[in-house]
Design a protein around this motif. Sequence first.
Motif, PDB file in Angstrom:
ATOM      1  N   PRO A   1       0.717  -1.094   0.097  1.00  0.00           N
ATOM      2  CA  PRO A   1       0.162   0.094   0.077  1.00  0.00           C
ATOM      3  C   PRO A   1       0.982   1.250   0.057  1.00  0.00           C
ATOM      4  O   PRO A   1       1.930   1.237   0.617  1.00  0.00           O
ATOM      5  CB  PRO A   1      -0.899  -0.129   1.138  1.00  0.00           C
ATOM      6  CG  PRO A   1       0.037  -0.913   2.354  1.00  0.00           C
ATOM      7  CD  PRO A   1       0.898  -1.558   1.371  1.00  0.00           C
ATOM      8  N   VAL A   2       0.287   2.192  -0.551  1.00  0.00           N
ATOM      9  CA  VAL A   2       1.124   3.646  -0.532  1.00  0.00           C
ATOM     10  C   VAL A   2       0.259   4.507   0.276  1.00  0.00           C
ATOM     11  O   VAL A   2      -0.791   4.798  -0.024  1.00  0.00           O
ATOM     12  CB  VAL A   2       1.108   3.979  -2.120  1.00  0.00           C
ATOM     13  CG1 VAL A   2       1.570   5.707  -2.100  1.00  0.00           C
ATOM     14  CG2 VAL A   2       2.008   3.225  -2.685  1.00  0.00           C
ATOM     15  N   ARG A   3       0.876   4.898   1.291  1.00  0.00           N
ATOM     16  CA  ARG A   3       0.087   5.592   2.249  1.00  0.00           C
ATOM     17  C   ARG A   3       1.031   6.746   2.811  1.00  0.00           C
ATOM     18  O   ARG A   3       1.902   6.562   3.535  1.00  0.00           O
ATOM     19  CB  ARG A   3      -0.359   4.776   3.502  1.00  0.00           C
ATOM     20  CG  ARG A   3      -1.461   3.765   3.201  1.00  0.00           C
ATOM     21  CD  ARG A   3      -1.857   3.221   4.400  1.00  0.00           C
ATOM     22  NE  ARG A   3      -1.207   2.073   4.877  1.00  0.00           N
ATOM     23  CZ  ARG A   3      -1.430   0.837   5.414  1.00  0.00           C
ATOM     24  NH1 ARG A   3      -2.822   0.434   5.146  1.00  0.00           N
ATOM     25  NH2 ARG A   3      -0.455   0.049   5.690  1.00  0.00           N
ATOM     26  N   ASN A   4       0.636   7.832   2.485  1.00  0.00           N
ATOM     27  CA  ASN A   4       1.380   9.182   3.014  1.00  0.00           C
ATOM     28  C   ASN A   4       0.414  10.118   3.806  1.00  0.00           C
ATOM     29  O   ASN A   4      -0.620  10.155   3.699  1.00  0.00           O
ATOM     30  CB  ASN A   4       1.945   9.858   2.101  1.00  0.00           C
ATOM     31  CG  ASN A   4       3.132   9.106   1.200  1.00  0.00           C
ATOM     32  OD1 ASN A   4       4.081   8.802   2.000  1.00  0.00           O
ATOM     33  ND2 ASN A   4       3.022   8.882  -0.067  1.00  0.00           N
ATOM     34  N   THR A   5       1.215  10.780   4.709  1.00  0.00           N
ATOM     35  CA  THR A   5       0.543  11.857   5.579  1.00  0.00           C
ATOM     36  C   THR A   5       1.639  13.052   5.528  1.00  0.00           C
ATOM     37  O   THR A   5       2.956  13.127   5.675  1.00  0.00           O
ATOM     38  CB  THR A   5       0.312  11.410   6.893  1.00  0.00           C
ATOM     39  OG1 THR A   5      -0.414  12.471   7.677  1.00  0.00           O
ATOM     40  CG2 THR A   5       1.493  11.169   7.640  1.00  0.00           C
ATOM     41  N   ALA A   6       0.918  14.346   5.697  1.00  0.00           N
ATOM     42  CA  ALA A   6       1.950  15.421   5.720  1.00  0.00           C
ATOM     43  C   ALA A   6       1.011  16.517   6.321  1.00  0.00           C
ATOM     44  O   ALA A   6      -0.130  16.753   6.085  1.00  0.00           O
ATOM     45  CB  ALA A   6       1.871  15.969   4.182  1.00  0.00           C
ATOM     46  N   TYR A   7       1.722  17.347   7.172  1.00  0.00           N
ATOM     47  CA  TYR A   7       1.257  18.597   7.677  1.00  0.00           C
ATOM     48  C   TYR A   7       1.757  19.604   6.761  1.00  0.00           C
ATOM     49  O   TYR A   7       2.688  19.741   6.340  1.00  0.00           O
ATOM     50  CB  TYR A   7       1.673  18.723   9.221  1.00  0.00           C
ATOM     51  CG  TYR A   7       1.982  20.374   9.692  1.00  0.00           C
ATOM     52  CD1 TYR A   7       0.497  20.835   9.773  1.00  0.00           C
ATOM     53  CD2 TYR A   7       2.869  20.968   9.335  1.00  0.00           C
ATOM     54  CE1 TYR A   7       0.574  22.290   9.546  1.00  0.00           C
ATOM     55  CE2 TYR A   7       2.924  22.251   9.595  1.00  0.00           C
ATOM     56  CZ  TYR A   7       1.745  22.942  10.059  1.00  0.00           C
ATOM     57  OH  TYR A   7       1.571  24.523  10.172  1.00  0.00           O
ATOM     58  N   THR A   8       0.669  20.535   6.523  1.00  0.00           N
ATOM     59  CA  THR A   8       1.032  21.802   5.827  1.00  0.00           C
ATOM     60  C   THR A   8       0.042  22.814   6.040  1.00  0.00           C
ATOM     61  O   THR A   8      -1.235  22.368   6.393  1.00  0.00           O
ATOM     62  CB  THR A   8       0.878  21.481   4.356  1.00  0.00           C
ATOM     63  OG1 THR A   8      -0.526  21.378   3.848  1.00  0.00           O
ATOM     64  CG2 THR A   8       1.668  20.392   3.596  1.00  0.00           C
ATOM     65  N   PRO A   9       0.515  24.077   6.083  1.00  0.00           N
ATOM     66  CA  PRO A   9      -0.390  25.286   6.188  1.00  0.00           C
ATOM     67  C   PRO A   9      -1.210  24.897   4.647  1.00  0.00           C
ATOM     68  O   PRO A   9      -0.719  24.591   3.689  1.00  0.00           O
ATOM     69  CB  PRO A   9       0.378  26.355   6.199  1.00  0.00           C
ATOM     70  CG  PRO A   9       1.712  26.022   6.571  1.00  0.00           C
ATOM     71  CD  PRO A   9       1.818  24.602   5.996  1.00  0.00           C
ATOM     72  N   CYS A  10      -2.476  25.519   4.682  1.00  0.00           N
ATOM     73  CA  CYS A  10      -3.333  25.709   3.390  1.00  0.00           C
ATOM     74  C   CYS A  10      -3.760  27.007   3.181  1.00  0.00           C
ATOM     75  O   CYS A  10      -4.324  27.520   3.929  1.00  0.00           O
ATOM     76  CB  CYS A  10      -4.539  24.597   3.434  1.00  0.00           C
ATOM     77  SG  CYS A  10      -3.942  22.946   3.866  1.00  0.00           S
TER      78      CYS A  10
END
Length: 424
Positions: free
Chosen positions: A253-262
């Motif tokens: 599985p390809v699973r990513n997480t990221a914090y960013t301002p939007c």
Amino acid sequence: MLTINQIRENKDEVIRLLKIKNFDASSIIEQILQIDLERRNLRQSLDNLQAEMNKTSEMIGKLFKEGKASEANLAKEKTGQIKEEIRLKNEAFSKAESDQHALLVLLPNTPNPSIVPGKSAADNEHIREGGKMITPNPSMIPHWDLAKKYDLIDFELGNKLTGSGFPVYKGKCAVLQRALISFFLDEATEAGYNEVMVPLMVNEDSGFGTGQLPDKEGQMYHATADNLYLIPTAEVPVTNMYRDVILNESDFPVRNTAYTPCFRREAGSYGKDVRGLNRLHQFDKVEIVRIEKPENSYQALEEMVSYVESLVQKLELPYRIIRLCGGDMSFTSAMTYDFEVFSAAQDKWLEVSSVSNFESYQANRLMLRYKPTGEKKTRLAHTLNGSALALPRIVAAILENNQTENGIKIPECLVKYTKFDFIN
RNA sequence: GGAGAAAUGGCAGAGUGGUCGAAUGCGGCGGUCUUGAAAACCGUUGUUCGGGCGACCGGACCGGGGGUUCGAAUCCCUCUUUCUCCGCCA
């Protein structure tokens, strides 16, 4: 976007499904199919002409090698006509191709067949709810007043620095933001998502890949000098990491997480829902993004919904899960679940997450494919993403729901990050 | 920001106008051998579009775009990126 093959092979089905989104596709699709036919005819005659040209050139080469220069020169003279024909056909083909593309881009993604039609948010399906409901009472203070009372958020200062919708978080509220980000990232990592930190500006290709461009151009901040866009969500850079990629089956599985301002211009949304933290031009969010094989994508969607549910439960917020009806769904989504938390002082449900399966709609724009083991052909992958979670409305709900006469109680799960359990 | 060099298949790396979709090596896959594995040997190994039920046939792709030429990976223009040196800098 939908593929030409999808449309060619399942024309009636596509039209029927798009009706669920209140989109009448029939005339666009007729045009597309007509151009498609023309396009393929042109392709064929162009290929034939080019084959002829290749043969002639090859022959000329041979003649020169054999020293038959006069014969070669004779053959050369004949090429001019073929070249001109190729030029004309090529022009027509390019036009057909770009016309077709321009029309394909107008079609929204087909919703999953189980999606209910509906006209607006009022028709959304209520899936389930959880958490301990709080009965609003008039003595409760809305978060914008709490923010002032405890000196937590300075909206006027943000106005001075930038403009409306760019608040300054102060003291314990700034720490609370940081705590939420860390909490969300740690939880996502624990759940199997790989943390990445990505650029906050993207180019045009990325904007197109996830579907923000061309139709939502006006919703993004655009740095015209460099032709870059401030991201409206981490979905854009994180999904575009896989643009033009062919995955192996073993990569899943390809699973990513990221914090960013939007960053969102929110052009055209004025009025009452913009008070306090309810709608901002810049906000913080942790996003989860998955890439799946088609046969697994709906299971993945359910897993993501359960995962997001676990977050709101740990934050001890009253919540409800909604499945969007056709009329309320986004252009690119095939199925979307929204999470809303109840913010007591406002007596309002606030959307804090949106979890969607885009099936192959984004993948087709991204040219994101995978190769099933043992097969020669590639297939489009499915992409999914969800907020896990967006911060401002969570902060609003925490402030409002957890207020006491003496201050605000921090949810248990955040205390190890904030190092305090009370704001006063 | 200034000067120079480079960009080729999963990777490394040939190829400077004519069967080059591209040598060679590595890697991957299949096989022989082996109790098993390694080594060795043999074979195979990109993407994409169009036509055909199919075996298959044809087109395109050597960073992107444009040009010269009968013919371009190879020559010219342009953009982008990378590397080296100088300058500036968190």
